[in-house]
Write an enzyme that holds these catalytic residues in place. Structure first.
Site, mmCIF file in Angstrom:
data_model
loop_
_atom_site.group_PDB
_atom_site.id
_atom_site.type_symbol
_atom_site.label_atom_id
_atom_site.label_comp_id
_atom_site.label_asym_id
_atom_site.label_seq_id
_atom_site.Cartn_x
_atom_site.Cartn_y
_atom_site.Cartn_z
ATOM 1 N N TYR A 88 -24.901 8.963 -19.605
ATOM 2 C CA TYR A 88 -25.314 9.992 -18.642
ATOM 3 C C TYR A 88 -25.862 11.234 -19.347
ATOM 4 C CZ TYR A 88 -22.565 7.405 -15.130
ATOM 5 O OH TYR A 88 -22.056 6.457 -14.282
ATOM 6 N N ASP A 126 0.862 -1.192 0.000
ATOM 7 C CA ASP A 126 0.000 0.000 0.000
ATOM 8 C C ASP A 126 0.895 1.238 0.000
ATOM 9 O OD1 ASP A 126 -1.770 2.040 0.554
ATOM 10 O OD2 ASP A 126 -2.762 0.993 2.213
ATOM 11 N N ILE A 127 0.695 2.136 -0.976
ATOM 12 C CA ILE A 127 1.550 3.338 -1.014
ATOM 13 C C ILE A 127 1.351 4.222 0.221
ATOM 14 C CG2 ILE A 127 1.886 3.481 -3.525
ATOM 15 C CD1 ILE A 127 -0.329 5.694 -3.509
ATOM 16 N N THR A 166 -3.847 14.062 -14.215
ATOM 17 C CA THR A 166 -4.952 14.039 -15.167
ATOM 18 C C THR A 166 -5.335 15.452 -15.583
ATOM 19 O OG1 THR A 166 -7.331 13.613 -15.305
ATOM 20 C CG2 THR A 166 -6.439 13.826 -13.107
ATOM 21 N N ASP A 167 -5.927 15.580 -16.772
ATOM 22 C CA ASP A 167 -6.432 16.901 -17.189
ATOM 23 C C ASP A 167 -7.638 17.331 -16.342
ATOM 24 O OD1 ASP A 167 -8.310 15.115 -18.197
ATOM 25 O OD2 ASP A 167 -8.246 15.873 -20.262
ATOM 26 N N GLU A 168 -8.224 16.376 -15.596
ATOM 27 C CA GLU A 168 -9.428 16.718 -14.813
ATOM 28 C C GLU A 168 -9.119 17.697 -13.676
ATOM 29 O OE1 GLU A 168 -12.120 13.427 -14.088
ATOM 30 O OE2 GLU A 168 -11.263 12.317 -15.758
ATOM 31 N N THR A 203 -5.548 7.315 -0.532
ATOM 32 C CA THR A 203 -4.592 6.800 -1.525
ATOM 33 C C THR A 203 -3.948 7.929 -2.331
ATOM 34 O OG1 THR A 203 -5.727 4.692 -1.712
ATOM 35 C CG2 THR A 203 -4.380 5.360 -3.598
ATOM 36 N N PRO A 258 -25.510 2.515 -20.491
ATOM 37 C CA PRO A 258 -25.971 3.709 -19.772
ATOM 38 C C PRO A 258 -25.209 4.959 -20.209
ATOM 39 C CG PRO A 258 -24.571 2.377 -18.345
ATOM 40 C CD PRO A 258 -24.639 1.659 -19.660
ATOM 41 N N TYR A 267 -12.640 12.942 -7.016
ATOM 42 C CA TYR A 267 -11.472 12.327 -7.684
ATOM 43 C C TYR A 267 -10.488 13.398 -8.138
ATOM 44 C CZ TYR A 267 -8.714 10.650 -11.639
ATOM 45 O OH TYR A 267 -7.682 10.396 -12.520
ATOM 46 N N ASP A 307 -28.017 12.022 -15.084
ATOM 47 C CA ASP A 307 -26.664 12.541 -15.266
ATOM 48 C C ASP A 307 -25.812 12.337 -14.007
ATOM 49 O OD1 ASP A 307 -24.643 13.673 -16.673
ATOM 50 O OD2 ASP A 307 -25.551 15.668 -16.862
ATOM 51 N N ARG A 340 -15.017 14.337 -24.276
ATOM 52 C CA ARG A 340 -13.732 13.925 -23.733
ATOM 53 C C ARG A 340 -12.729 13.864 -24.876
ATOM 54 N NH1 ARG A 340 -16.210 15.243 -20.030
ATOM 55 N NH2 ARG A 340 -16.577 14.232 -18.013
ATOM 56 N N LYS A 348 -6.617 14.366 -6.949
ATOM 57 C CA LYS A 348 -5.464 14.387 -7.856
ATOM 58 C C LYS A 348 -4.798 15.777 -7.839
ATOM 59 C CE LYS A 348 -4.139 11.567 -10.295
ATOM 60 N NZ LYS A 348 -3.179 10.438 -10.115
HETATM 61 P P1 NAD Z 1 -6.635 1.981 -12.446
HETATM 62 O O1 NAD Z 1 -7.749 2.252 -11.484
HETATM 63 O O2 NAD Z 1 -6.864 1.087 -13.610
HETATM 64 O O3 NAD Z 1 -5.396 1.380 -11.656
HETATM 65 C C1 NAD Z 1 -4.972 1.868 -10.418
HETATM 66 C C2 NAD Z 1 -4.005 0.859 -9.806
HETATM 67 O O4 NAD Z 1 -3.557 1.403 -8.553
HETATM 68 C C3 NAD Z 1 -4.647 -0.500 -9.509
HETATM 69 O O5 NAD Z 1 -3.816 -1.551 -9.952
HETATM 70 C C4 NAD Z 1 -4.773 -0.511 -7.992
HETATM 71 O O6 NAD Z 1 -4.686 -1.820 -7.428
HETATM 72 C C5 NAD Z 1 -3.587 0.366 -7.576
HETATM 73 N N1 NAD Z 1 -3.787 0.975 -6.248
HETATM 74 C C6 NAD Z 1 -4.899 1.605 -5.788
HETATM 75 N N2 NAD Z 1 -4.708 1.991 -4.509
HETATM 76 C C7 NAD Z 1 -3.420 1.638 -4.181
HETATM 77 C C8 NAD Z 1 -2.633 1.795 -3.012
HETATM 78 N N3 NAD Z 1 -3.128 2.394 -1.916
HETATM 79 N N4 NAD Z 1 -1.360 1.323 -3.023
HETATM 80 C C9 NAD Z 1 -0.863 0.697 -4.125
HETATM 81 N N5 NAD Z 1 -1.577 0.512 -5.253
HETATM 82 C C10 NAD Z 1 -2.843 0.975 -5.281
HETATM 83 O O7 NAD Z 1 -6.144 3.413 -12.908
HETATM 84 P P2 NAD Z 1 -5.593 3.892 -14.338
HETATM 85 O O8 NAD Z 1 -6.738 4.232 -15.202
HETATM 86 O O9 NAD Z 1 -4.556 2.946 -14.809
HETATM 87 O O10 NAD Z 1 -4.902 5.265 -13.929
HETATM 88 C C11 NAD Z 1 -3.530 5.310 -13.531
HETATM 89 C C12 NAD Z 1 -3.167 6.733 -13.177
HETATM 90 O O11 NAD Z 1 -3.391 7.578 -14.300
HETATM 91 C C13 NAD Z 1 -3.991 7.317 -12.030
HETATM 92 O O12 NAD Z 1 -3.134 8.058 -11.208
HETATM 93 C C14 NAD Z 1 -5.016 8.196 -12.721
HETATM 94 O O13 NAD Z 1 -5.387 9.258 -11.891
HETATM 95 C C15 NAD Z 1 -4.246 8.673 -13.935
HETATM 96 N N6 NAD Z 1 -5.082 8.984 -15.108
HETATM 97 C C16 NAD Z 1 -5.922 8.067 -15.646
HETATM 98 C C17 NAD Z 1 -6.675 8.413 -16.783
HETATM 99 C C18 NAD Z 1 -7.573 7.423 -17.457
HETATM 100 O O14 NAD Z 1 -8.189 7.775 -18.462
HETATM 101 N N7 NAD Z 1 -7.685 6.195 -17.016
HETATM 102 C C19 NAD Z 1 -6.582 9.669 -17.336
HETATM 103 C C20 NAD Z 1 -5.725 10.590 -16.743
HETATM 104 C C21 NAD Z 1 -4.971 10.225 -15.647
HETATM 105 P P1 TYD Z 2 -15.266 7.805 -17.614
HETATM 106 O O1 TYD Z 2 -14.829 6.721 -18.526
HETATM 107 O O2 TYD Z 2 -15.796 7.441 -16.271
HETATM 108 O O3 TYD Z 2 -14.055 8.845 -17.492
HETATM 109 P P2 TYD Z 2 -14.029 10.332 -16.838
HETATM 110 O O4 TYD Z 2 -15.206 10.532 -15.990
HETATM 111 O O5 TYD Z 2 -12.764 10.282 -16.039
HETATM 112 O O6 TYD Z 2 -13.962 11.272 -17.993
HETATM 113 O O7 TYD Z 2 -16.384 8.647 -18.361
HETATM 114 C C1 TYD Z 2 -16.158 9.218 -19.635
HETATM 115 C C2 TYD Z 2 -17.400 9.986 -20.030
HETATM 116 O O8 TYD Z 2 -18.463 9.037 -20.228
HETATM 117 C C3 TYD Z 2 -17.893 10.943 -18.952
HETATM 118 O O9 TYD Z 2 -18.411 12.118 -19.574
HETATM 119 C C4 TYD Z 2 -19.018 10.193 -18.262
HETATM 120 C C5 TYD Z 2 -19.586 9.329 -19.377
HETATM 121 N N1 TYD Z 2 -20.131 8.023 -18.928
HETATM 122 C C6 TYD Z 2 -21.433 7.669 -19.294
HETATM 123 O O10 TYD Z 2 -22.155 8.416 -19.990
HETATM 124 N N2 TYD Z 2 -21.924 6.473 -18.850
HETATM 125 C C7 TYD Z 2 -21.190 5.628 -18.077
HETATM 126 O O11 TYD Z 2 -21.696 4.556 -17.695
HETATM 127 C C8 TYD Z 2 -19.843 5.992 -17.730
HETATM 128 C C9 TYD Z 2 -18.986 5.105 -16.874
HETATM 129 C C10 TYD Z 2 -19.359 7.214 -18.181
#
Ligand code: NAD
Ligand code: TYD
Length: 339
Positions: free
Chosen positions: A212, A62-63, A128-130, A103, A210, A155, A277, A219, A159
């Protein structure tokens, strides 16, 4: 060849998992340590092709466990840390925000402190860009590295908080850091709670999708392999202390994304179900990647080539995602959507 020890956190997840595989293959002279707690989002079956390789190692940890992390860093003598581990799903942050603070904020601070004490040479924080909040639907506006942080979900707030701690460790202690802020990733091994893999898996099972609100939220989609090359470049060439946005100018409405998947798979658009939504649903994200392009990065996928590759991957790897959606995921889905 220079030997390096690289700690990748969150390497059992989607992006971290792809990055670990990319690094193990590309740098046989680097020892890659995948540190992951294996939460619901972590899964090691994705690494069966690399788990026997000499330069791959796994650590279940765990980090946010300060003692364990400090002991590891003392022994590990890592050169680089690439920090992916996080709670990453916006919807889960709306129903259960506490673990996002633990976390994403506390866990990041523990890693920063260990990185400072044991003098690592580069700490790349994957953000993330969020963190920038949302843009209006005006297609001429983009997030740049100078856009103020205005996160809207628990979230993105967690971040943004971790980004500020990373920045502070650079400004105060001179820790050699980079922050990357990327747009929505997609590609192989994407957990099927996120829009694209959720849609592909449900279309293949002829289940409702689904969407929203009115589905008009936008995106900016980035193929995960283009994200991996970006992080590799930032790790080796990024100027210390700098933030780099990562995105490929692939803006689509959610409805366009869902329809593309349905049509590619030859199914009916009647599978689309508009649902209530998301709370605080950000309207639009869009990245200006000029700074990273000036460093030498170029994405290889367009949205069209990337989504085709991804759909094919889900067709070829049903075993992987079918096993995920058969377990605890069912309860999550039921609670989230009642579909
Ligand atoms: P993910 O949810 O698929 O994976 C997260 C990983 O972190 C998992 O393997 C989980 O077991 C591990 N984890 C969670 N809590 C932990 C802890 N306390 N200690 C150690 N490990 C732990 O996420 P992802 O989509 O691969 O995203 C990776 C990173 O990129 C994140 O920091 C996320 O914020 C960032 N990010 C993701 C996206 C996206 O589109 N998925 C976009 C922008 C940024
Ligand atoms: P998501 O994949 O959860 O990424 P993020 O919220 O980080 O952008 O969602 C992408 C977009 O899709 C977001 O505008 C929410 C929408 N969405 C739906 O419309 N239905 C769904 O079931 C999910 C998971 C997301």
């Amino acid at each position: 060849m220079i030997k390096k020890k690289v700690l990748v956190t969150g390497g059992a997840g989607f992006i971290g998992g792809n990055f670990v595989q990319y690094m193990v293959g590309k740098y046989p002279n680097y020892d890659i340590y995948n540190l992951d707690l294996l939460t619901y989002a972590g899964d090691l079956t994705k690494h069966k092709e690399i788990e026997q390789k000499e330069n791959y190692h796994f650590l279940k940890m765990d980090i946010a466990d300060r003692e364990a992390i400090f002991t590891l860093f003392e022994k590990g003598k890592f050169d680089y840390v690439i920090h992916f581990a996080a709670e990453s799903h916006v919807d889960r942050s709306i129903t259960n925000p506490g673990v996002f603070v633990k976390t994403n904020v506390l866990g990041t601070q523990v890693l920063l402190e260990a990185a400072k004490q044991f003098e690592i040479s580069k700490f790349v924080h994957v953000s993330t860009d969020e963190v920038y909040g949302e843009l209006e639907f005006d297609p001429t506006t983009f997030f740049t590295e100078e856009t103020p942080l205005q996160p809207n979900s628990p979230y993105s707030a967690s971040k943004a908080s971790s980004d500020l701690l990373v920045r502070a460790y650079y400004e105060t202690f001179g820790l050699p850091i980079n922050i990357t802020r990327c747009s929505n990733n997609y590609g192989p091994f994407h957990f099927p709670e996120k829009l694209i893999p959720l849609t592909i898996s449900r279309v293949l099972n002829e289940q409702k999708i689904p969407v929203y609100g009115d589905g008009k939220n936008i995106r900016d989609w980035l193929h995960v392999m283009d994200h991996c090359t970006a992080i590799d470049l930032v790790l080796h060439e990024g100027l210390v202390g700098e933030v780099y946005n990562v995105g490929g100018h692939n803006e689509r409405t959610n409805l366009e994304v869902v329809k593309t998947i349905i049509n590619t798979l030859g199914k009916s658009e009647e599978l689309i179900e508009f649902v209530t939504d998301r709370l605080g649903h950000d309207k639009r994200y869009a990245i200006d990647p000029t700074k990273l392009e000036n460093l030498g990065w170029k994405p290889t996928y367009t949205f069209e080539t990337g989504i085709a590759q991804t759909i094919q991957w889900y067709l070829n790897n049903k075993e992987w995602w079918a096993q995920i959606i058969s377990g605890e995921y069912q309860n999550y889905f039921q609670k989230q959507y009642s579909l």
